[in-house]
Motif scaffolding. Structure first.
Motif, PDB file in Angstrom:
ATOM      1  N   LEU A   7       1.251  -1.191   0.144  1.00  0.00           N
ATOM      2  CA  LEU A   7      -0.726   0.154  -0.105  1.00  0.00           C
ATOM      3  C   LEU A   7       0.785   0.927   0.207  1.00  0.00           C
ATOM      4  CD1 LEU A   7      -2.434  -0.813   3.037  1.00  0.00           C
ATOM      5  CD2 LEU A   7      -3.074  -1.149   0.538  1.00  0.00           C
ATOM      6  N   THR A   8       0.195   2.206  -0.513  1.00  0.00           N
ATOM      7  CA  THR A   8       0.962   3.626   0.000  1.00  0.00           C
ATOM      8  C   THR A   8       0.363   4.126   0.250  1.00  0.00           C
ATOM      9  OG1 THR A   8       1.907   3.575  -2.520  1.00  0.00           O
ATOM     10  CG2 THR A   8       2.009   5.822  -1.474  1.00  0.00           C
ATOM     11  N   VAL A   9       0.777   5.393   1.505  1.00  0.00           N
ATOM     12  CA  VAL A   9      -0.635   5.404   2.039  1.00  0.00           C
ATOM     13  C   VAL A   9      -0.182   7.028   2.365  1.00  0.00           C
ATOM     14  CG1 VAL A   9      -1.389   5.330   4.723  1.00  0.00           C
ATOM     15  CG2 VAL A   9      -0.402   3.172   3.657  1.00  0.00           C
ATOM     16  N   HIS A  10      -1.124   7.578   2.711  1.00  0.00           N
ATOM     17  CA  HIS A  10      -0.427   9.506   2.604  1.00  0.00           C
ATOM     18  C   HIS A  10      -0.845   9.580   3.967  1.00  0.00           C
ATOM     19  CE1 HIS A  10       0.324  10.134  -1.405  1.00  0.00           C
ATOM     20  NE2 HIS A  10      -0.715   8.949  -1.233  1.00  0.00           N
ATOM     21  N   VAL A  11      -0.292   9.670   5.080  1.00  0.00           N
ATOM     22  CA  VAL A  11      -0.256   9.926   6.286  1.00  0.00           C
ATOM     23  C   VAL A  11      -0.328  11.666   6.590  1.00  0.00           C
ATOM     24  CG1 VAL A  11       0.418   9.261   8.726  1.00  0.00           C
ATOM     25  CG2 VAL A  11       1.041   8.455   6.865  1.00  0.00           C
ATOM     26  N   LYS A  12      -1.749  11.483   7.479  1.00  0.00           N
ATOM     27  CA  LYS A  12      -1.514  13.156   8.340  1.00  0.00           C
ATOM     28  C   LYS A  12      -1.583  13.375   9.480  1.00  0.00           C
ATOM     29  CE  LYS A  12      -3.514  14.754   3.504  1.00  0.00           C
ATOM     30  NZ  LYS A  12      -3.268  15.383   2.992  1.00  0.00           N
ATOM     31  N   PRO A  13      -0.778  13.472   9.732  1.00  0.00           N
ATOM     32  CA  PRO A  13      -0.287  13.125  11.356  1.00  0.00           C
ATOM     33  C   PRO A  13      -0.870  14.016  12.378  1.00  0.00           C
ATOM     34  CG  PRO A  13       1.467  14.065  10.569  1.00  0.00           C
ATOM     35  CD  PRO A  13       0.334  13.815   9.584  1.00  0.00           C
ATOM     36  N   GLY A  14      -1.666  14.693  13.510  1.00  0.00           N
ATOM     37  CA  GLY A  14      -2.192  15.619  13.875  1.00  0.00           C
ATOM     38  C   GLY A  14      -3.596  16.252  13.599  1.00  0.00           C
ATOM     39  N   SER A  15      -4.008  15.375  12.827  1.00  0.00           N
ATOM     40  CA  SER A  15      -5.833  15.644  12.335  1.00  0.00           C
ATOM     41  C   SER A  15      -7.024  15.693  13.564  1.00  0.00           C
ATOM     42  CB  SER A  15      -5.561  14.376  11.722  1.00  0.00           C
ATOM     43  OG  SER A  15      -6.765  14.792  10.832  1.00  0.00           O
ATOM     44  N   ARG A  16      -7.160  16.623  13.614  1.00  0.00           N
ATOM     45  CA  ARG A  16      -8.670  15.765  13.995  1.00  0.00           C
ATOM     46  C   ARG A  16      -9.953  15.167  14.206  1.00  0.00           C
ATOM     47  NH1 ARG A  16      -9.430  22.225  15.358  1.00  0.00           N
ATOM     48  NH2 ARG A  16      -7.636  22.228  16.762  1.00  0.00           N
ATOM     49  N   LYS A  17      -9.575  15.186  12.114  1.00  0.00           N
ATOM     50  CA  LYS A  17     -10.255  13.850  12.397  1.00  0.00           C
ATOM     51  C   LYS A  17     -10.204  12.440  12.450  1.00  0.00           C
ATOM     52  CE  LYS A  17     -11.466  16.158   7.418  1.00  0.00           C
ATOM     53  NZ  LYS A  17     -10.796  15.666   5.765  1.00  0.00           N
ATOM     54  N   ALA A  82       1.404  -8.277  11.113  1.00  0.00           N
ATOM     55  CA  ALA A  82       1.427  -8.376  10.376  1.00  0.00           C
ATOM     56  C   ALA A  82       1.182  -7.036   8.989  1.00  0.00           C
ATOM     57  CB  ALA A  82      -0.067  -8.874   9.033  1.00  0.00           C
ATOM     58  N   VAL A  83       1.903  -6.334   9.847  1.00  0.00           N
ATOM     59  CA  VAL A  83       2.021  -4.560   8.855  1.00  0.00           C
ATOM     60  C   VAL A  83       3.209  -3.886   9.248  1.00  0.00           C
ATOM     61  CG1 VAL A  83       1.039  -2.277   8.996  1.00  0.00           C
ATOM     62  CG2 VAL A  83      -0.842  -3.795   9.908  1.00  0.00           C
ATOM     63  N   THR A  84       3.903  -3.331   8.034  1.00  0.00           N
ATOM     64  CA  THR A  84       4.875  -3.904   8.670  1.00  0.00           C
ATOM     65  C   THR A  84       5.286  -1.844   7.585  1.00  0.00           C
ATOM     66  OG1 THR A  84       5.899  -5.684   8.463  1.00  0.00           O
ATOM     67  CG2 THR A  84       7.869  -4.029   7.537  1.00  0.00           C
ATOM     68  N   ILE A  85       5.882  -0.986   8.237  1.00  0.00           N
ATOM     69  CA  ILE A  85       6.405   0.426   7.157  1.00  0.00           C
ATOM     70  C   ILE A  85       7.338  -0.402   6.394  1.00  0.00           C
ATOM     71  CG2 ILE A  85       7.428   2.536   7.046  1.00  0.00           C
ATOM     72  CD1 ILE A  85       5.037   2.329   9.719  1.00  0.00           C
ATOM     73  N   VAL A  86       7.500  -0.302   5.121  1.00  0.00           N
ATOM     74  CA  VAL A  86       8.500  -0.591   3.904  1.00  0.00           C
ATOM     75  C   VAL A  86       9.880   0.587   3.969  1.00  0.00           C
ATOM     76  CG1 VAL A  86       9.571  -1.071   1.788  1.00  0.00           C
ATOM     77  CG2 VAL A  86       7.994  -2.400   3.677  1.00  0.00           C
ATOM     78  N   ARG A  87       8.545   1.372   3.847  1.00  0.00           N
ATOM     79  CA  ARG A  87       9.821   2.774   3.196  1.00  0.00           C
ATOM     80  C   ARG A  87       8.933   4.107   4.164  1.00  0.00           C
ATOM     81  NH1 ARG A  87      10.822   2.112  -2.751  1.00  0.00           N
ATOM     82  NH2 ARG A  87       8.570   2.400  -3.073  1.00  0.00           N
ATOM     83  N   GLY A  88       9.440   4.982   4.498  1.00  0.00           N
ATOM     84  CA  GLY A  88       9.267   6.540   3.974  1.00  0.00           C
ATOM     85  C   GLY A  88       9.074   7.108   6.464  1.00  0.00           C
ATOM     86  N   HIS A  89       9.784   6.096   6.728  1.00  0.00           N
ATOM     87  CA  HIS A  89       9.485   6.426   9.138  1.00  0.00           C
ATOM     88  C   HIS A  89       9.512   7.024   8.400  1.00  0.00           C
ATOM     89  CE1 HIS A  89      10.647   1.688   8.169  1.00  0.00           C
ATOM     90  NE2 HIS A  89      10.282   1.964   9.231  1.00  0.00           N
ATOM     91  N   ALA A  90      10.272   8.295   8.011  1.00  0.00           N
ATOM     92  CA  ALA A  90       9.740  10.060   8.445  1.00  0.00           C
ATOM     93  C   ALA A  90       9.232  10.593   6.902  1.00  0.00           C
ATOM     94  CB  ALA A  90      11.890  10.696   8.346  1.00  0.00           C
TER      95      ALA A  90
END
Length: 102
Positions: A7-17, A82-90
């Motif tokens: 999966l390609t995941v776009h993360v929005k940290p600090g969101s009120r949603k 079962a869930v692994t972050i492969v790339r993009g930790h930062a």
């Protein structure tokens, strides 16, 4: 048989949603297209998908990454291991691998 979905995941940290997963269907097997049967040949191929995830946690000391793994595991009904972050930790754009038994 173990299947892997990328999966390609776009993360929005600090969101009120948050916590919210947008772009995927809860309870749906990751990578399975609606209307496909488990025996179809196309269902055995790895599938790439894109999601947007809104998280309440800030991107501080890995808190957002931990919350992302926990939320995706719950969303797709798999264990956290079962869930692994492969790339993009930062990065806000992450590549995630989900392994599950079919």
């Amino acid at each position: 048989m173990t299947r892997t979905v990328n999966l390609t995941v776009h993360v929005k940290p600090g969101s009120r949603k948050g916590p919210l997963v947008s772009g995927g269907e809860p309870g749906r097997e990751p990578g399975r297209e609606p209307g496909r049967e488990p025996g179809d040949d196309a269902s055995h191929a790895p599938t790439d998908a894109a999601l947007t995830v809104f998280l309440q946690q800030r991107a501080v000391e890995g808190a957002a990454n931990d919350a992302l793994v926990k939320l995706l595991a719950k969303h797709f009904g798999v264990s956290k291991s079962a869930v692994t972050i492969v790339r993009g930790h930062a990065s806000r754009i992450k590549h995630v691998r989900i392994e599950h038994d079919s």
